[in-house]
Design an enzyme around this catalytic site. Structure first.
Site, mmCIF file in Angstrom:
data_model
loop_
_atom_site.group_PDB
_atom_site.id
_atom_site.type_symbol
_atom_site.label_atom_id
_atom_site.label_comp_id
_atom_site.label_asym_id
_atom_site.label_seq_id
_atom_site.Cartn_x
_atom_site.Cartn_y
_atom_site.Cartn_z
ATOM 1 C CE LYS A 167 -11.831 -7.609 0.864
ATOM 2 N NZ LYS A 167 -10.671 -6.861 0.357
ATOM 3 C CG HIS A 205 -1.964 -0.994 1.307
ATOM 4 N ND1 HIS A 205 -2.160 -1.789 2.405
ATOM 5 C CD2 HIS A 205 -2.922 -1.342 0.417
ATOM 6 C CE1 HIS A 205 -3.198 -2.595 2.186
ATOM 7 N NE2 HIS A 205 -3.672 -2.343 0.987
ATOM 8 C CB SER A 235 -4.461 -6.678 4.129
ATOM 9 O OG SER A 235 -3.957 -5.399 3.819
ATOM 10 N NE ARG A 268 -2.236 -7.180 -4.641
ATOM 11 C CZ ARG A 268 -3.002 -7.362 -3.590
ATOM 12 N NH1 ARG A 268 -2.476 -7.493 -2.400
ATOM 13 N NH2 ARG A 268 -4.314 -7.444 -3.701
HETATM 14 O O1 PNS Z 1 -9.116 -2.920 0.438
HETATM 15 P P1 PNS Z 1 -10.434 -3.348 -0.114
HETATM 16 O O2 PNS Z 1 -11.212 -4.131 0.923
HETATM 17 O O3 PNS Z 1 -10.319 -4.071 -1.424
HETATM 18 O O4 PNS Z 1 -11.254 -1.997 -0.424
HETATM 19 C C1 PNS Z 1 -12.606 -2.042 -0.855
HETATM 20 C C2 PNS Z 1 -13.210 -0.625 -0.740
HETATM 21 C C3 PNS Z 1 -13.138 -0.155 0.700
HETATM 22 C C4 PNS Z 1 -12.432 0.313 -1.625
HETATM 23 C C5 PNS Z 1 -14.677 -0.713 -1.229
HETATM 24 O O5 PNS Z 1 -15.337 -1.716 -0.519
HETATM 25 C C6 PNS Z 1 -15.415 0.627 -1.047
HETATM 26 O O6 PNS Z 1 -15.231 1.535 -1.823
HETATM 27 N N1 PNS Z 1 -16.227 0.727 0.056
HETATM 28 C C7 PNS Z 1 -16.972 1.918 0.371
HETATM 29 C C8 PNS Z 1 -18.481 1.703 0.109
HETATM 30 C C9 PNS Z 1 -18.776 1.850 -1.370
HETATM 31 O O7 PNS Z 1 -18.615 2.909 -1.941
HETATM 32 N N2 PNS Z 1 -19.186 0.736 -1.982
HETATM 33 C C10 PNS Z 1 -19.443 0.683 -3.410
HETATM 34 C C11 PNS Z 1 -18.133 0.403 -4.160
HETATM 35 S S1 PNS Z 1 -18.392 0.239 -5.896
#
Ligand code: PNS
Length: 181
Positions: free
Chosen positions: A44, A20, A130, A93
């Site tokens: 998650k 990150h 992670s 990645r």
């Molecule tokens: O590190 P991650 O878990 O892959 O990140 C996922 C994340 C946090 C970027 C995604 O779940 C997100 O944007 N969550 C906020 C809620 C939202 O906007 N959901 C719609 C996404 S299209």
């Protein structure tokens, strides 16, 4: 893009890894400001609390001028609009990351028109995720060379708390951490 350019780099950051940090540094070379957006409600179930995830990211990124860390509650696109972001930035990645990211990028564009830009991280860090960091730690492996300084201890502490529920061998993990196993 005129004026100050702002990127939002979102994620669960459970925990923030060296991968990150690499992507955030690369994003900062392209944008004037990078806002690291820590999801309050990750899909998650996080190991670390929001406060821990924020503190880890803020400590690890404190030396990077033009980078700040904020919690994001609700839709990412609403946050992007509030801060006037020019783009969402995510690291890739490999192809599996792209497959995960494409629907989110298209949905975010559908919702408000925000663009997503992908940055290819350092290949030497491409094995770091992670989820894998937590799995290695859970089984007593070494993680201190996968995360910023001081983060491994926080992951082991959090797993120790989980151990109260019978999921983790804390003694074995503490013995191995910091040394090749
Ligand atoms: O590190 P991650 O878990 O892959 O990140 C996922 C994340 C946090 C970027 C995604 O779940 C997100 O944007 N969550 C906020 C809620 C939202 O906007 N959901 C719609 C996404 S299209």
């Amino acid at each position: 893009m005129g004026g100050v350019t702002i990127a939002v780099s979102p994620g669960s950051f459970d925990p923030l890894t060296l991968g990150h940090v690499d992507v955030i540094q690369r994003a900062r070379k392209v944008f004037d400001e990078v806002i690291v957006a820590v999801a309050v409600n990750s899909t998650k179930k996080p190991l670390l609390s929001l406060e821990q995830r924020l503190e880890i990211a803020r400590t690890a990124l404190a030396g990077l001028e033009g980078v700040r860390v904020e919690p994001v509650d609700g839709l990412l696109v609403d946050f992007c609009q509030q801060v006037g972001a020019n783009a969402v930035v995510k690291g890739l990645r490999g192809g599996a990351d792209f497959d995960d990211e494409l629907p989110m990028a298209l949905m975010n564009r559908h919702l408000v028109g925000v663009e997503t830009m992908f940055i290819v991280g350092d290949q030497s860090l491409a094995h770091i995720a992670s989820s894998l960091v937590k799995d290695v730690a859970r089984h007593g492996g070494r993680i201190d060379d996968l995360v910023p300084r001081g983060v491994a201890e926080k992951v082991f502490d959090a797993l120790n708390v989980q151990n109260a529920h019978g999921h983790f061998d804390a003694a074995r993990a503490a013995q191995n951490n910091g040394r090749p196993s």
